[in-house]
Scaffold this motif. Sequence first.
Motif, PDB file in Angstrom:
ATOM      1  N   MET A  69      12.898  -3.947  -9.437  1.00 26.94           N
ATOM      2  CA  MET A  69      11.698  -3.195  -9.094  1.00 26.94           C
ATOM      3  C   MET A  69      10.787  -4.019  -8.184  1.00 26.94           C
ATOM      4  O   MET A  69      10.181  -3.502  -7.255  1.00 26.94           O
ATOM      5  CB  MET A  69      10.931  -2.825 -10.382  1.00 26.94           C
ATOM      6  N   ARG A  70      10.722  -5.346  -8.501  1.00 32.08           N
ATOM      7  CA  ARG A  70       9.866  -6.206  -7.677  1.00 32.08           C
ATOM      8  C   ARG A  70      10.400  -6.286  -6.257  1.00 32.08           C
ATOM      9  O   ARG A  70       9.648  -6.198  -5.289  1.00 32.08           O
ATOM     10  CB  ARG A  70       9.800  -7.601  -8.308  1.00 32.08           C
ATOM     11  N   ASN A  71      11.735  -6.478  -6.140  1.00 28.74           N
ATOM     12  CA  ASN A  71      12.327  -6.527  -4.811  1.00 28.74           C
ATOM     13  C   ASN A  71      12.154  -5.202  -4.081  1.00 28.74           C
ATOM     14  O   ASN A  71      11.947  -5.162  -2.862  1.00 28.74           O
ATOM     15  CB  ASN A  71      13.819  -6.862  -4.912  1.00 28.74           C
ATOM     16  N   ARG A 112       7.028  -2.535   1.158  1.00 21.17           N
ATOM     17  CA  ARG A 112       5.895  -3.060   1.931  1.00 21.17           C
ATOM     18  C   ARG A 112       6.360  -3.637   3.263  1.00 21.17           C
ATOM     19  O   ARG A 112       5.698  -3.475   4.290  1.00 21.17           O
ATOM     20  CB  ARG A 112       5.148  -4.121   1.121  1.00 21.17           C
ATOM     21  N   SER A 113       7.502  -4.295   3.251  1.00 20.25           N
ATOM     22  CA  SER A 113       8.045  -4.825   4.505  1.00 20.25           C
ATOM     23  C   SER A 113       8.399  -3.701   5.466  1.00 20.25           C
ATOM     24  O   SER A 113       8.132  -3.789   6.678  1.00 20.25           O
ATOM     25  CB  SER A 113       9.296  -5.667   4.221  1.00 20.25           C
ATOM     26  N   PHE A 114       8.967  -2.632   4.903  1.00 17.00           N
ATOM     27  CA  PHE A 114       9.325  -1.500   5.758  1.00 17.00           C
ATOM     28  C   PHE A 114       8.077  -0.842   6.353  1.00 17.00           C
ATOM     29  O   PHE A 114       8.064  -0.484   7.541  1.00 17.00           O
ATOM     30  CB  PHE A 114      10.125  -0.474   4.955  1.00 17.00           C
ATOM     31  N   VAL A 115       7.037  -0.659   5.544  1.00 17.75           N
ATOM     32  CA  VAL A 115       5.791  -0.060   6.034  1.00 17.75           C
ATOM     33  C   VAL A 115       5.172  -0.940   7.122  1.00 17.75           C
ATOM     34  O   VAL A 115       4.695  -0.442   8.144  1.00 17.75           O
ATOM     35  CB  VAL A 115       4.800   0.165   4.871  1.00 17.75           C
ATOM     36  N   THR A 116       5.204  -2.262   6.906  1.00 19.58           N
ATOM     37  CA  THR A 116       4.674  -3.184   7.921  1.00 19.58           C
ATOM     38  C   THR A 116       5.457  -3.052   9.228  1.00 19.58           C
ATOM     39  O   THR A 116       4.870  -2.993  10.312  1.00 19.58           O
ATOM     40  CB  THR A 116       4.739  -4.633   7.404  1.00 19.58           C
ATOM     41  N   LEU A 117       6.793  -3.031   9.109  1.00 17.67           N
ATOM     42  CA  LEU A 117       7.626  -2.870  10.300  1.00 17.67           C
ATOM     43  C   LEU A 117       7.356  -1.529  10.976  1.00 17.67           C
ATOM     44  O   LEU A 117       7.287  -1.445  12.217  1.00 17.67           O
ATOM     45  CB  LEU A 117       9.096  -2.974   9.900  1.00 17.67           C
TER      46      LEU A 117
END
Length: 352
Positions: A1-3, A9-14
């Motif tokens: 779940m943490r990953n 969040r990484s995808f949203v940032t990208l």
Amino acid sequence: MRNSGIYFRSFVTLLIIVSVAFGWLLLPYYSALFWGCVFAISFTPLHRKLLAKIPAHPNTAALGTLLLCLVAVIFPLIILTSALIREGATIYRRIESGQLNLGLYYERIVNALPESLHRWLEELGIADVFSIQEKLSAGALEGSKFLASQAVNIGQNTAGFLISMAIMLYLLFFLLRDGSSLARTINLVIPLSDEHKQMLIQKFITVVRATVKGNIVVAATQGALGGFIFWVLGIDGALLWGVIMAFLSLLPAVGAAIIWAPVAVYFLVTGAYWDGAILILFGVLVIGLVDNILRPLLVGKDTKMPDYVVLISTLGGLATFGLNGFVIGPLLAALFMSVWSLFPAAINAQKM
């Protein structure tokens, strides 16, 4: 779940980075893209009627709508702009040579006023004829110089203008042809409830169509009528003044009267009573009533925002985005009001 949270969040940032980069890439042609979308939204009802008659030929329907848009809107605007620039250049030469002096008109008005009113103007500090003459002449010279310079700029930037026009028409064709599927795709990725998405999308479409179909038609009509009566009365630069009245008619509470009313006053105080009376009657009974008759028919009462919101958002849009702002300003104001109207429902949904 943490990953999973980190990945999201990484995808949203990208997603934000590539979206901003893509927007920056398109920025040089944002006007062409913007007006392509505006015309597509405005002419979609017509395209649907054509498509209903030839459902097996979507390309033909889109091309036919594009040609109608060219004939009805784009070509007349290009012709009007060219004529306006030529007239601006002519007026600039006349002002520069001294043949046309707005300061002299102001002097005639001041000299024709009663003594009591003249003293009142002196107390206000606006009876200094020479000072006002210089300011009026300088302002007229700068305005006409700007129009004259546009002729040179257009000549120098012909390639850029043609590229922007080609991009707009190219985009318009595909938005007309594939607009429905594109709208469904956009609707799927908006992270809102179906009800809220429908409301915001409908508001967006309504404001764009109301601004283009209603306000522009009303503005063009008032400008044409204003230019016509100026031409009939023999006023110099009738086309130029008509275009200025058309732009001003986009603003509620001021409108075209800010141009024709001072001219009518000039006629009256200088003894041209018939010309002044004709201009006042035509301005009030014809130009003024156009807004009250055409706007409700073309726009609809339920789509109108308060006049003060339209005025402020239009002025702010023009100051921020230039000519595009008369659509962008009211559009942002309408979306602002719509989103805030949804805020209480969003809070209640969050509590549940």
